[in-house]
Write a protein that holds these residues in place. Structure first.
Motif, PDB file in Angstrom:
ATOM      1  N   GLU A  66       5.696  -1.995 -15.907  1.00 30.17           N
ATOM      2  CA  GLU A  66       6.125  -0.908 -16.785  1.00 30.17           C
ATOM      3  C   GLU A  66       7.294  -1.291 -17.697  1.00 30.17           C
ATOM      4  N   PHE A  67       7.743  -2.520 -17.616  1.00 34.74           N
ATOM      5  CA  PHE A  67       8.967  -2.894 -18.318  1.00 34.74           C
ATOM      6  C   PHE A  67       8.854  -2.712 -19.835  1.00 34.74           C
ATOM      7  N   GLN A  68       7.724  -3.047 -20.361  1.00 42.41           N
ATOM      8  CA  GLN A  68       7.545  -2.961 -21.816  1.00 42.41           C
ATOM      9  C   GLN A  68       7.523  -1.529 -22.324  1.00 42.41           C
ATOM     10  N   GLN A  69       7.354  -0.565 -21.403  1.00 48.10           N
ATOM     11  CA  GLN A  69       7.302   0.839 -21.823  1.00 48.10           C
ATOM     12  C   GLN A  69       8.684   1.483 -21.892  1.00 48.10           C
ATOM     13  N   LEU A  70       9.714   0.739 -21.557  1.00 46.41           N
ATOM     14  CA  LEU A  70      11.067   1.287 -21.576  1.00 46.41           C
ATOM     15  C   LEU A  70      11.457   1.663 -23.001  1.00 46.41           C
ATOM     16  N   ASN A  71      11.772   2.934 -23.165  1.00 44.25           N
ATOM     17  CA  ASN A  71      12.120   3.474 -24.489  1.00 44.25           C
ATOM     18  C   ASN A  71      13.634   3.548 -24.598  1.00 44.25           C
ATOM     19  N   ASP A  72      14.166   2.968 -25.673  1.00 38.06           N
ATOM     20  CA  ASP A  72      15.625   2.947 -25.843  1.00 38.06           C
ATOM     21  C   ASP A  72      16.208   4.344 -25.984  1.00 38.06           C
ATOM     22  N   GLU A  73      15.428   5.272 -26.529  1.00 38.59           N
ATOM     23  CA  GLU A  73      15.948   6.619 -26.765  1.00 38.59           C
ATOM     24  C   GLU A  73      15.762   7.535 -25.555  1.00 38.59           C
ATOM     25  N   LYS A  74      14.794   7.224 -24.713  1.00 36.28           N
ATOM     26  CA  LYS A  74      14.511   8.097 -23.568  1.00 36.28           C
ATOM     27  C   LYS A  74      14.388   7.281 -22.271  1.00 36.28           C
ATOM     28  N   PRO A  75      15.475   6.683 -21.823  1.00 34.31           N
ATOM     29  CA  PRO A  75      15.402   5.886 -20.588  1.00 34.31           C
ATOM     30  C   PRO A  75      15.099   6.751 -19.359  1.00 34.31           C
ATOM     31  N   LYS A  76      15.524   8.028 -19.394  1.00 33.97           N
ATOM     32  CA  LYS A  76      15.270   8.916 -18.250  1.00 33.97           C
ATOM     33  C   LYS A  76      13.775   9.140 -18.061  1.00 33.97           C
ATOM     34  N   VAL A  77      13.057   9.274 -19.141  1.00 31.72           N
ATOM     35  CA  VAL A  77      11.605   9.456 -19.064  1.00 31.72           C
ATOM     36  C   VAL A  77      10.957   8.234 -18.409  1.00 31.72           C
ATOM     37  N   TRP A  78      11.456   7.066 -18.780  1.00 31.59           N
ATOM     38  CA  TRP A  78      10.901   5.832 -18.199  1.00 31.59           C
ATOM     39  C   TRP A  78      11.232   5.743 -16.708  1.00 31.59           C
ATOM     40  N   LEU A  79      12.429   6.138 -16.324  1.00 24.80           N
ATOM     41  CA  LEU A  79      12.814   6.132 -14.914  1.00 24.80           C
ATOM     42  C   LEU A  79      11.970   7.137 -14.119  1.00 24.80           C
ATOM     43  N   ASP A  80      11.707   8.305 -14.731  1.00 23.35           N
ATOM     44  CA  ASP A  80      10.836   9.295 -14.076  1.00 23.35           C
ATOM     45  C   ASP A  80       9.446   8.714 -13.821  1.00 23.35           C
ATOM     46  N   SER A  81       8.943   8.022 -14.826  1.00 21.59           N
ATOM     47  CA  SER A  81       7.618   7.410 -14.685  1.00 21.59           C
ATOM     48  C   SER A  81       7.632   6.328 -13.611  1.00 21.59           C
ATOM     49  N   LEU A  82       8.714   5.573 -13.588  1.00 17.93           N
ATOM     50  CA  LEU A  82       8.860   4.513 -12.587  1.00 17.93           C
ATOM     51  C   LEU A  82       8.876   5.106 -11.165  1.00 17.93           C
ATOM     52  N   LEU A  83       9.651   6.182 -11.011  1.00 13.92           N
ATOM     53  CA  LEU A  83       9.752   6.831  -9.708  1.00 13.92           C
ATOM     54  C   LEU A  83       8.410   7.442  -9.300  1.00 13.92           C
ATOM     55  N   GLU A  84       7.720   8.004 -10.293  1.00 12.50           N
ATOM     56  CA  GLU A  84       6.415   8.607 -10.007  1.00 12.50           C
ATOM     57  C   GLU A  84       5.428   7.575  -9.478  1.00 12.50           C
ATOM     58  N   LYS A  85       5.415   6.426 -10.118  1.00 14.57           N
ATOM     59  CA  LYS A  85       4.492   5.370  -9.692  1.00 14.57           C
ATOM     60  C   LYS A  85       4.882   4.793  -8.325  1.00 14.57           C
ATOM     61  N   ARG A  86       6.172   4.757  -8.043  1.00 13.16           N
ATOM     62  CA  ARG A  86       6.599   4.271  -6.723  1.00 13.16           C
ATOM     63  C   ARG A  86       6.176   5.251  -5.624  1.00 13.16           C
ATOM     64  N   ILE A  87       6.285   6.550  -5.897  1.00 15.07           N
ATOM     65  CA  ILE A  87       5.885   7.549  -4.911  1.00 15.07           C
ATOM     66  C   ILE A  87       4.367   7.590  -4.747  1.00 15.07           C
ATOM     67  N   ASP A  88       3.643   7.260  -5.814  1.00 19.28           N
ATOM     68  CA  ASP A  88       2.177   7.282  -5.738  1.00 19.28           C
ATOM     69  C   ASP A  88       1.630   6.301  -4.700  1.00 19.28           C
ATOM     70  N   VAL A  89       2.348   5.213  -4.473  1.00 21.96           N
ATOM     71  CA  VAL A  89       1.854   4.215  -3.512  1.00 21.96           C
ATOM     72  C   VAL A  89       2.324   4.510  -2.088  1.00 21.96           C
ATOM     73  N   VAL A  90       3.063   5.608  -1.903  1.00 19.76           N
ATOM     74  CA  VAL A  90       3.506   6.001  -0.563  1.00 19.76           C
ATOM     75  C   VAL A  90       2.385   6.762   0.131  1.00 19.76           C
ATOM     76  N   ASN A  91       2.111   6.385   1.353  1.00 24.61           N
ATOM     77  CA  ASN A  91       1.097   7.093   2.143  1.00 24.61           C
ATOM     78  C   ASN A  91       1.728   8.358   2.730  1.00 24.61           C
ATOM     79  N   PRO A  92       1.303   9.547   2.282  1.00 24.52           N
ATOM     80  CA  PRO A  92       1.938  10.781   2.787  1.00 24.52           C
ATOM     81  C   PRO A  92       1.672  11.025   4.277  1.00 24.52           C
ATOM     82  N   ASN A  93       0.719  10.323   4.836  1.00 23.44           N
ATOM     83  CA  ASN A  93       0.362  10.511   6.249  1.00 23.44           C
ATOM     84  C   ASN A  93       0.901   9.380   7.127  1.00 23.44           C
ATOM     85  N   PHE A  94       1.977   8.758   6.690  1.00 23.50           N
ATOM     86  CA  PHE A  94       2.476   7.597   7.448  1.00 23.50           C
ATOM     87  C   PHE A  94       3.024   7.980   8.829  1.00 23.50           C
TER      88      PHE A  94
END
Length: 280
Positions: A222-250
């Motif tokens: 996702e590094f290339q998607q980092l937007n200089d004007e909206k870094p928070k949006v990129w961090l939100d997307s990063l966090l979303e993708k990290r949570i997506d790989v979490v098994n909710p039934n662990f």
């Protein structure tokens, strides 16, 4: 008293063996007196037949009564000793049962606390705080502290007789702790860049040593998607993708093992108490 009864005969022989000297004395005295009379020893022959008959009647009667009394006393002492041993054993068994119940209660509480601590809902709560433009660092630190306490309790409150399922639970809890703390650490890495410039994020996030291999892979993609004007949006997307790989039934296997151990130990304690009650 039935002499033909094998149990009675065993009691009599046991009694005679235990009081052997006394039995020999009772038999020997009349024999000595008989020999003395036979050889016309003075004093012994002075008594008439009626006196000797009276003597033998009293002697034999006293001997029989003394023997019966000693036998009854012997049996009573044996019975008292047996009952005392049974009472001590029963008290010890009841004490072990109560300790087992107390340990099981603590085990259940520790298991519930463990599953509440390492819950997917806690992760979701932290993510929601970050989405609201607030730093969840305080929550993350609290989760790390709760993790340490939950691990301590799970190690402290053991059941009385660890089984294979219990050993499997220990191994599974170690896996859950490692898995959960890795997720928390990755969330902490992402949220630590909140309110920082895109330039700073670009220079440091790829080489952040606290990131897990999973997070590093996501950042690289996702590094290339980092937007200089909206870094928070990129961090939100990063966090979303990290949570997506979490098994909710662990936690499912942990719950299953805790439930199995609790039910098995409850059944064991009830069976133990029933057996002791039957023995009594």
């Amino acid at each position: 008293m039935d002499i033909k009864n094998p149990t009675t005969r065993n009691y009599i022989w046991t009694f005679l063996r235990k009081y052997k000297a006394l039995a020999i004395t009772f038999v020997t005295i009349p024999l000595i007196l008989n020999v003395a009379c036979y050889f016309s020893i003075p004093f012994f022959n002075n008594a008439g037949s009626s006196a000797w008959l009276s003597f033998w009647g009293g002697y034999l009667g006293s001997t029989i009564m003394a023997g019966v009394t000693l036998f009854v006393l012997h049996k009573q002492l044996e019975q008292n000793q047996f009952e005392n041993q049974q009472n001590r054993k029963m008290q010890n068994d009841l004490m072990l049962y109560q300790i087992g119940c107390d340990n099981l209660k603590l085990f259940k509480e520790a298991g519930n606390y463990f599953c509440r601590t390492f819950s997917y809902n806690n992760i979701a709560e932290i993510v929601n705080v970050f989405r609201c433009n607030e730093s969840p660092i305080r929550l993350i630190k609290q989760e790390f502290a709760n993790s340490v306490e939950a691990e301590r309790q799970s190690q402290l409150y053991m059941i009385a007789e660890p089984t294979k399922a219990y050993l499997d639970l220990i191994s599974e809890q170690e896996r859950v702790i490692s898995y959960y703390n890795t997720i928390l650490l990755d969330i902490e890495v992402i949220t630590s860049y909140l309110n920082l410039s895109s330039t700073y994020i670009r220079q440091n996030i790829l080489i952040d040593k606290h990131s897990s291999p999973i997070l590093k892979e996501i950042i690289a993609k996702e590094f290339q998607q980092l937007n200089d004007e909206k870094p928070k949006v990129w961090l939100d997307s990063l966090l979303e993708k990290r949570i997506d790989v979490v098994n909710p039934n662990f936690l499912d296997k942990t719950w299953d093992l805790i439930t199995k151990i609790y039910l098995d130990e409850t059944l064991r304690l009830k069976t133990l108490l029933q057996i002791k009650g039957t023995d009594k």
